[in-house]
Design a protein around this motif. Structure first.
Motif, PDB file in Angstrom:
ATOM      1  N   ASP A   5      43.429  26.801  67.401  1.00 43.45           N
ATOM      2  CA  ASP A   5      43.841  25.435  67.738  1.00 43.45           C
ATOM      3  C   ASP A   5      44.793  25.605  68.922  1.00 43.45           C
ATOM      4  O   ASP A   5      45.984  25.811  68.750  1.00 43.45           O
ATOM      5  CB  ASP A   5      44.542  24.817  66.517  1.00 43.45           C
ATOM      6  N   LYS A  36      42.235  17.328  67.769  1.00 44.42           N
ATOM      7  CA  LYS A  36      42.045  18.755  67.997  1.00 44.42           C
ATOM      8  C   LYS A  36      42.224  19.570  66.712  1.00 44.42           C
ATOM      9  O   LYS A  36      41.352  20.354  66.343  1.00 44.42           O
ATOM     10  CB  LYS A  36      43.116  19.171  69.008  1.00 44.42           C
ATOM     11  N   SER A  37      43.355  19.381  66.063  1.00 46.00           N
ATOM     12  CA  SER A  37      43.648  20.187  64.873  1.00 46.00           C
ATOM     13  C   SER A  37      42.675  19.875  63.748  1.00 46.00           C
ATOM     14  O   SER A  37      42.213  20.782  63.050  1.00 46.00           O
ATOM     15  CB  SER A  37      45.074  19.928  64.390  1.00 46.00           C
TER      16      SER A  37
HETATM   17 MG   LIG Z   1      47.287  19.382  66.656  1.00 46.37          MG
END
Ligand SMILES: [Mg+2]
Ligand SMILES: Nc1ncnc2c1ncn2[C@@H]1O[C@H](COP(=O)(O)OP(=O)(O)OP(=O)(O)O)[C@@H](O)[C@H]1O
Lengths: 393, 321
Positions: B146, B24-25
């Motif tokens: 995020d 994700k990040s």
């Molecule tokens: Mg992350």
């Protein structure tokens, strides 16, 4: 320092509770279930695995469909039929947070009317779903209850996904603090004293809190929250007492933690921090499981040489190995390239593994399996690696 | 599909969610990098504060004040106490001097206990920045968030609605109106779900998309499938590989190239098997999800940092084009 247990067998033979923890996505559920399965084979007795949120296929393969909240015996006949010495039983239960909270309220509320007032409150659902670490707390609570039942020789617990693995450990203490806390008193005070007059009796210290909260949220909402907590607070004694017992059980010598990680930076960093913290608190860490590792042959020097040769002279070598097949040279370059790619990751993993602090626990690697772990065969596959490949880091 | 993708950076808020650990990040960082390459000034907000988003730019940790970690990309990490202070100051005109702590703790308590309050502070801060852009008062063109992992993101994005259902008067309620408006405008907001082609992440992706649709009005953007393993062979070539893998082929390779051939063949077999089991999950994903999918390769790199962020931005660029 030397590991106090040389193998998973010996660890499982002396403990009553194994708590598997680690960051999300590392395969805690599969490892916990495989440890439990392995224990029935290698140690015996009645073994229970408490799973949290298992993959749907695994859950149904284990027979944990709708009624997952009650422990069920799993038929492992197919797995241990070639092992006549095995006399263990495998049981499994799924953590149903909502149901467990309801049970808890029914148990701790002073009377049925209060219990129903709590269960009917419209805040209750959202609160139990998000309450200060409510999943963590309920997992611990359920563990305590099942251990107390005395039905099982060994309980293996899969922990809920948390941002921080320590949340799980702190959950009982936080729950007790929550009930003891000044904040709860502030919030419920005017309502406890009753009516309008009560509002004037608020401690001076809580005044700014009220002003702001009231301005932010409006008094009806505050009132509603307070009413709910007022009812909830009737369970104070039960909760505090219980959370102290739960906490004691975790620190008990019969309990051990198994830290699960993959050989990737951030899960591993978290696993190491967690291990250090557990030790600091005097909690027993029995093993570290490194899951989904790449096979050792990727670090093979001969393999690297062959890959290099294949890339350099694919045409020549192809004409020796499979003369006349125009695809072979291309295939050779592809597999050589792929070997080099995976070798980079394997080397990174090896480096991380070498950098693991030389702690005294057992470290076991479980290779990545191409197929999913979705049934007893998959669990059996993992447990073979868990129980045969133990080595002391 | 092309429509969606072509306009992705013309939105004002790109939310990035997904199961923990899927990347994700990293994906949020590459989206920010790509947007910056296309001339946007991006505010990249870390909400699920592990505080390591700046790592993707090989920059030291960043706090609540945005820091330009790369030309055109500013990173900030949300913090409940600070956003509360700012929220009260800006939106409710409640000035807070000196020690906020006991009060913040008290509010943090209400925030943890009361559904939606903590989330509203977080999403409120992000949306405040989005509104500044929409109203032409911001140095930024785009906010990339995020966000919380998929287990929690519905609560985060639905916070304004939960608050509305519970609080019927006061400034907090008033604040929710414009928030809901921004969040549900498809010209402004898009939620993107990152996944990997594996069983649990795919199941969670299908699940979170259904829940977002059922419980919120937030527009969905695309699914970003990260860590896709390369397809090694065409069907035609795979047959040649199979015959190399027969005992006779293996022997011949060992004889002509060396004993290490076995490792190379086994590694290829593993790569094919891994790819195959993942392809099944990709099939499930495509069958169950009707959003456009972008595919990002598994990167075989020695280390992580700006180079990986760049490579994934390149891959995103190609996928979007
Ligand atoms: Mg992350
Ligand atoms: N396409 C890729 N190929 C290889 N490695 C990747 C890829 N994408 C991400 N990674 C690596 O995977 C790891 C996890 O990525 P990241 O921190 O972005 O995940 P996350 O979903 O944000 O996790 P968390 O839930 O912990 O916030 C990092 O080490 C990252 O560099």
């Amino acid at each position: 320092m030397v590991a106090d247990f040389a193998s998973l067998q010996s660890l499982l033979a002396t403990k009553e509770i194994i708590i598997c923890c680690g960051s999300g996505g590392v395969g805690k559920t599969s490892i916990a279930a495989s440890i439990a399965l392995g224990a029935t084979k290698h140690v015996g007795g009645r073994v229970l695995v408490i799973t949290v949120d298992p993959a749907r296929r695994l859950a149904s393969a284990l027979g944990l469909g709708e009624l997952g909240n009650v422990p069920r015996r799993i038929d492992i006949g197919a797995v241990d039929s070639d092992d006549p010495g095995c006399h263990g039983e495998l049981w499994a239960v799924m953590l149903d947070t909502k149901q467990s909270w309801d049970d808890l309220v029914m148990r701790h509320a002073p009377d049925e009317a209060t219990a129903f007032r709590i269960l009917d409150n419209r805040l209750y659902h959202s609160l139990t779903a998000r309450f200060v670490q409510s999943h963590d707390y309920i997992a611990m609570e359920r563990l305590y209850e099942l251990h107390e039942s005395g039905h099982y020789d060994l309980i293996v617990v899969d922990t809920p996904p948390t941002r921080n693995a320590l949340d799980f450990l702190d959950a009982p203490k936080r729950m007790a603090e929550f009930f003891r806390g000044r904040l709860l008193r502030w919030l419920t005070l005017p309502y406890r004293v009753g009516g309008r007059r009560g509002t004037r009796l608020i401690e001076a210290a809580s005044r700014p809190f009220y002003q702001v909260a009231d301005r932010l949220l409006g008094s009806r909402f505050l009132h509603e929250i307070a009413e709910f907590f007022l009812n909830f607070q009737t369970m104070y004694d039960g909760f505090v007492e219980r959370s102290v017992s739960v906490e004691r059980l975790v620190a008990d010598h019969r309990t051990s933690f198994v830290v699960v990680s993959t050989l990737e930076n951030s899960p591993l960093r978290e696993a190491e921090l967690f291990t250090a913290e557990l030790r600091k608190r005097g909690v027993h860490v029995g093993a570290m499981i490194l899951n989904k590792t790449l096979p050792g042959y990727l670090l093979d020097a001969d393999g690297a040489t062959v890959a290099k040769q294949l890339l350099e002279d694919s045409d020549g070598l192809a004409s020796l190995v499979a003369p006349g097949d125009d695809r072979t040279a291309r295939v050779m370059r592809t597999i050589a390239q792929s070997y080099q790619n995976f070798a980079i990751v394997a080397a990174r993993e090896a480096e991380l593994r070498a950098g693991l602090s030389r702690e005294s626990h057992l470290t076991i690697g479980v290779p990545a399996r191409a197929a999913d772990i979705s049934d007893l065969d998959g669990l059996g596959w993992i447990s073979v690696h868990l129980f045969d490949n133990g080595s002391v880091a | 599909m092309v429509e969606h993708s072509a306009s992705i950076f013309d939105r004002r808020l790109l939310v990035v969610t997904g199961k923990g650990g899927v990347g994700k990040s990293t994906v949020a960082a590459s989206l920010a990098l790509l947007a910056a390459r296309r001339g946007k000034r991006v505010l990249l907000v870390e909400v699920d504060a592990k505080g390591n988003l700046a790592d993707a730019f090989e920059h030291r940790q960043v706090g609540y004040t945005p820091v330009e970690v790369h030309p055109g990309v500013l990173v900030m990490t949300l913090d409940t106490e600070k956003s509360l202070r700012e929220y009260m100051h800006i939106n409710l005109k409640i000035p807070i001097f000196g020690h906020l702590s006991p009060l913040a703790r008290a509010l943090e308590f209400v925030a943890t206990a009361a559904p939606g309050v903590k989330e509203i502070l977080t999403i409120g801060k992000v949306l405040w920045d989005v509104r500044e852009i929409v109203e032409g008062r911001s140095e930024f063109d785009l906010v990339i968030m995020d966000a919380a992992a998929s287990g929690h993101v519905v609560a985060q994005l639905g916070a304004a609605d939960s608050i509305r259902a519970l609080v019927d008067v006061g400034p907090v309620r008033a604040q929710t109106e414009w928030m809901v408006e921004l969040l549900s405008d498809p010209a402004i907001t898009a939620v993107n779900v990152v996944t990997t082609p594996e069983e649990m992440p795919v199941a969670e992706t299908v699940d979170v998309i259904a829940r977002l649709r059922a419980e919120t009005a937030v527009p969905l953007g695309c699914v970003i499938v990260n860590r896709v393993l390369p397809e090694l062979f065409t069907t035609h070539d795979e047959l040649a590989f199979e015959s190399l893998n027969q005992p006779s082929g293996r022997e011949s390779l060992v004889e002509h190239v060396g004993s290490g051939s076995i490792a190379v063949l086994d590694a290829a077999r593993l790569a094919v098997a891994l790819r195959r089991s993942r392809a099944e999950h990709l099939g499930e994903l495509r069958a169950d999800v009707d959003l456009p999918c972008l595919y990002l390769p598994y990167l075989f790199t020695r280390s992580f940092g700006l180079r990986v962020t760049r490579l994934l931005a390149d891959a995103l660029d190609e996928e979007i084009a």
